[in-house]
Design a protein around this motif. Structure first.
Motif, short mmCIF file in Angstrom:
data_model
loop_
_atom_site.label_atom_id
_atom_site.label_comp_id
_atom_site.label_asym_id
_atom_site.label_seq_id
_atom_site.Cartn_x
_atom_site.Cartn_y
_atom_site.Cartn_z
N PRO A 1 0.62 -1.11 0.08
CA PRO A 1 0.17 0.01 0.05
C PRO A 1 0.77 1.02 -0.15
CG PRO A 1 0.20 -0.85 2.32
CD PRO A 1 1.03 -1.84 1.26
N SER A 2 0.23 2.25 -0.57
CA SER A 2 0.87 3.60 -0.39
C SER A 2 -0.22 4.68 -0.56
CB SER A 2 1.89 3.81 -1.58
OG SER A 2 2.58 5.14 -1.52
N SER A 3 -0.49 5.25 0.49
CA SER A 3 -1.74 5.92 0.88
C SER A 3 -1.32 7.45 0.53
CB SER A 3 -2.42 5.81 2.29
OG SER A 3 -3.43 6.72 2.48
N ALA A 4 -2.00 8.30 -0.38
CA ALA A 4 -1.82 9.59 -0.68
C ALA A 4 -2.19 10.37 0.69
CB ALA A 4 -2.48 9.96 -1.83
N GLU A 5 -3.00 9.88 1.43
CA GLU A 5 -3.53 10.44 2.70
C GLU A 5 -3.01 10.03 3.82
OE1 GLU A 5 -6.24 10.92 -0.83
OE2 GLU A 5 -5.61 8.96 0.34
N HIS A 6 -1.94 9.26 3.69
CA HIS A 6 -0.90 8.75 4.75
C HIS A 6 -1.71 7.81 5.72
CE1 HIS A 6 1.76 11.33 2.69
NE2 HIS A 6 1.44 12.42 3.38
N GLU A 7 -2.62 6.92 5.21
CA GLU A 7 -3.45 6.31 6.20
C GLU A 7 -2.72 4.82 6.56
OE1 GLU A 7 -7.80 7.88 4.57
OE2 GLU A 7 -6.55 6.06 3.70
N THR A 8 -2.48 4.53 7.66
CA THR A 8 -1.75 3.32 8.05
C THR A 8 -2.71 2.06 7.54
OG1 THR A 8 -0.89 4.23 10.08
CG2 THR A 8 -1.21 1.72 10.03
N GLN A 9 -2.03 0.95 7.02
CA GLN A 9 -2.78 0.03 6.49
C GLN A 9 -2.29 -1.20 7.38
OE1 GLN A 9 -4.86 0.21 3.85
NE2 GLN A 9 -4.35 2.39 4.29
N ASP A 10 -3.03 -2.44 7.38
CA ASP A 10 -2.57 -3.51 8.39
C ASP A 10 -2.24 -4.66 7.33
OD1 ASP A 10 -3.55 -2.57 10.76
OD2 ASP A 10 -5.68 -2.97 10.25
N SER A 11 -2.19 -4.43 5.92
CA SER A 11 -2.10 -5.57 5.33
C SER A 11 -1.35 -5.31 3.66
CB SER A 11 -3.21 -6.61 5.07
OG SER A 11 -4.32 -5.87 4.17
N LEU A 12 -0.97 -6.04 3.10
CA LEU A 12 -0.49 -5.99 1.51
C LEU A 12 -1.58 -6.68 0.82
CD1 LEU A 12 3.32 -6.66 1.90
CD2 LEU A 12 2.16 -4.83 2.49
N LEU A 13 -1.77 -6.28 -0.62
CA LEU A 13 -2.52 -6.99 -1.63
C LEU A 13 -1.78 -8.00 -2.20
CD1 LEU A 13 -4.98 -4.30 -3.00
CD2 LEU A 13 -5.61 -6.06 -1.39
N LEU A 14 -2.18 -9.09 -2.16
CA LEU A 14 -1.65 -10.32 -3.22
C LEU A 14 -2.71 -10.78 -4.08
CD1 LEU A 14 0.97 -12.21 -3.74
CD2 LEU A 14 -0.25 -13.89 -2.12
N PHE A 15 -2.23 -10.52 -5.60
CA PHE A 15 -2.84 -11.39 -6.37
C PHE A 15 -2.59 -12.59 -6.85
CE2 PHE A 15 -3.96 -6.68 -6.55
CZ PHE A 15 -5.15 -6.61 -6.60
N VAL A 16 -3.13 -13.66 -6.41
CA VAL A 16 -2.68 -15.02 -6.74
C VAL A 16 -2.93 -15.54 -7.78
CG1 VAL A 16 -2.74 -17.42 -5.56
CG2 VAL A 16 -3.01 -15.38 -4.01
N ASN A 17 -1.99 -15.87 -8.44
CA ASN A 17 -2.10 -16.55 -10.08
C ASN A 17 -2.82 -17.98 -9.73
OD1 ASN A 17 -1.88 -17.67 -12.50
ND2 ASN A 17 0.08 -16.54 -12.90
N GLU A 18 -4.03 -18.28 -10.03
CA GLU A 18 -4.78 -19.54 -9.86
C GLU A 18 -4.82 -20.53 -11.03
OE1 GLU A 18 -5.53 -21.03 -7.13
OE2 GLU A 18 -5.62 -19.05 -5.75
#
Length: 510
Positions: free
Chosen positions: A492-509
């Motif tokens: 994540p990279s928030s322009a509003e500097h909001e804290t995140q709890d996770s990353l996104l993963l797009f799993v190749n199925e």
């Protein structure tokens, strides 16, 4: 950085010195102040109004600005900004054109408002979106770079920098989570690179530190060595303080003497910044001393990937130049202390928003091509229809042949790999735009994450993975689940500097 360029920006002198110079790096918008009333009155009374005068002033040090890059209302701000920065430069060799006439000159061909065409998409049936929990004390906010450390076929290990919190992290993939080990922190890190100066068993790292998110003339940029210790917590040593805004640092054995020298992209602000070569003079207690010299005096460099481009045994590098330059340049190591510049690509608009490259043999013909993105909006906060992805094909001469892959407003990073297992290179990309800018346009106008499938005829099919949320400055292809195919990790990279709890993963199925 771009550059989080990763926070960087584009800019110019003349009319679009403003367009590109005022926001120099990755990740910050600078409030534009109009010319004072008395300045405007002086200009109106004495400045020339001809097309020749306007053209001469506005194309002196960069490509002539495209009137269609901004809407009619915006051109007042852009012209004021350009004239102001020219004055700040201390130059007196150009004739400043009349403000009102110049604004009207650009408004004639400018649109009433910027429109973004709705992209043509093909439904995606390959990737499944999952959240990867961040198992670390300091949560991510604005991840600016990811550096994968291990080879395909193993659980990924990677280095991450957070532009907002300053955190330097080692991440290790696990099932449904990423385990985080802190490597310390600096002010505003743009890039981290593994290095070994002391030949001990403990991992060391080089860090490029902008020093400040806000573009400013104070020199707070730094190059740090995080020296590994038996305790597991690296010790921070300054290799160079007092630089402008350091966007990248890379190692190379420039003089083939067996030790590691440094290439440093000092992105800068307005009139300061350079590319430095730091030659290794030997070390004391594992901390090398360097002799520093400027090898390119221009500001605006954001990436300096190294490569032996001509296979002559000497390390060359590619410079990604933003601000008014908007170019990709090969710096060929001549072996006599000099570098020869060859222009791989030159954008035709100083507000193009160059955001990054990947060096890759994209067409698999045995030479190195360039995957190029432009979509940096931190100079003007505006999504543009000419943002997107290009493949710059190496056909044995400069500049390279340009192939347009796709339009993608706000495109900040693109990476390549065989995502569908058919033997050719596909592309995955992410975009970084503010929520405010996204909300100005119809729903589903923007792809925040997408992949582009290369077909047999060399065209690309667009598969959207996430629409309307454009909150990523970097991405990486990894085999997260070690099943033999490539997954897409999007921090994540928030322009509003909001804290995140996770990353996104797009799993190749598939």
């Amino acid at each position: 950085m771009a550059v989080i360029k990763s926070f960087r920006s584009t800019n110019g002198t003349g009319i679009a010195t403003a367009i590109a110079l005022l926001i120099l790096f990755g990740g910050i918008a600078l409030t534009t102040l109009g010319c004072r009333r008395e300045e405007q009155e002086t200009l109106a009374a004495s400045a020339p109004t001809s097309t020749n005068a306007i053209t001469a002033f506005c194309s002196d040090c960069h490509a002539f600005p495209n009137p269609k890059s901004f809407d009619k209302e915006r051109w007042q701000e852009e012209v004021e900004q350009g004239i102001r920065i020219y004055r700040q430069s201390g130059r007196t060799d150009l004739v400043i054109p009349d403000l009102a006439s110049t604004v009207e000159f650009f408004r004639v061909d400018a649109p009433d408002e910027i429109t973004i065409p709705m992209p043509s998409r093909v439904a995606d049936e390959r990737f499944i979106e999952r959240e990867i929990t961040w198992e670390g004390a300091v949560k991510p906010t604005s991840i600016s770079s990811v550096r994968v450390l291990n080879e395909h076929g193993q659980r990924p290990r990677m280095l991450l920098t957070d532009m907002w919190t300053g955190a330097l992290s080692l991440g290790e993939a696990a099932e449904g989570s990423i385990q985080i080990t802190s490597l310390g922190e600096v002010s505003h890190p743009a890039h981290i690179e593994p290095v070994d100066f002391d030949n001990d068993p403990f991992a060391d790292y080089l860090v490029a530190d902008l020093g400040t998110l806000n573009p400013q003339s104070e020199k707070q940029g730094s190059v740090w060595l995080m020296q590994g210790q038996s305790s597991g917590v690296p010790r921070r040593h300054p290799l160079k303080l007092g630089l402008s805004r350091v966007a990248d640092v890379q190692t190379m054995d420039y003089d083939s003497d067996g030790d590691l020298d440094l290439l440093v992209a000092d992105f800068g602000l307005h009139f300061v910044g350079s590319i430095y070569l730091a030659t290794n003079q030997g070390s004391s207690s594992g901390i090398p001393k360097f002799e520093w010299r400027v090898i390119d005096p221009r500001p605006g460099a954001i990436f300096l990937p190294t490569i032996d481009f001509d296979q002559d045994g000497r390390t060359d590098f590619v410079a990604v130049m933003t601000q008014q330059f908007e170019s990709i340049e090969l710096k060929r190591n001549l072996g006599n202390g000099e570098f020869e510049t060859n222009v791989i690509f030159q954008a035709n608009d100083p507000s193009s928003g160059t955001s990054g490259i990947e060096l890759v043999d994209f067409d698999m013909d045995g030479d190195i091509d360039v995957l190029y993105t432009n979509g940096d909006t931190f100079d003007d906060n505006l999504a543009k229809p000419n943002h997107g992805i290009k493949w710059l094909e190496n056909e044995g001469e400069f500049p390279f042949t340009v192939h347009d892959v796709a339009a993608m407003p706000g495109c900040y990073r693109a990476v390549s790999g065989d995502l569908d297992g058919d033997g050719d290179n596909d592309i995955a990309a992410v975009a970084y735009l503010s929520k405010y800018e996204v909300a100005k346009f119809p729903q589903d106008t923007f792809d925040g994450v997408a992949w582009f499938e290369q077909t047999e005829d060399g065209t690309f099919l667009r598969h959207s993975l996430r629409k309307n949320v454009c909150q990523a400055a970097t991405c990486v292809l990894v085999d997260w689940d070690v099943d033999g195919d490539l997954d897409l990790l999007v921090p994540p990279s928030s322009a509003e500097h909001e804290t995140q709890d996770s990353l996104l993963l797009f799993v190749n199925e598939k």
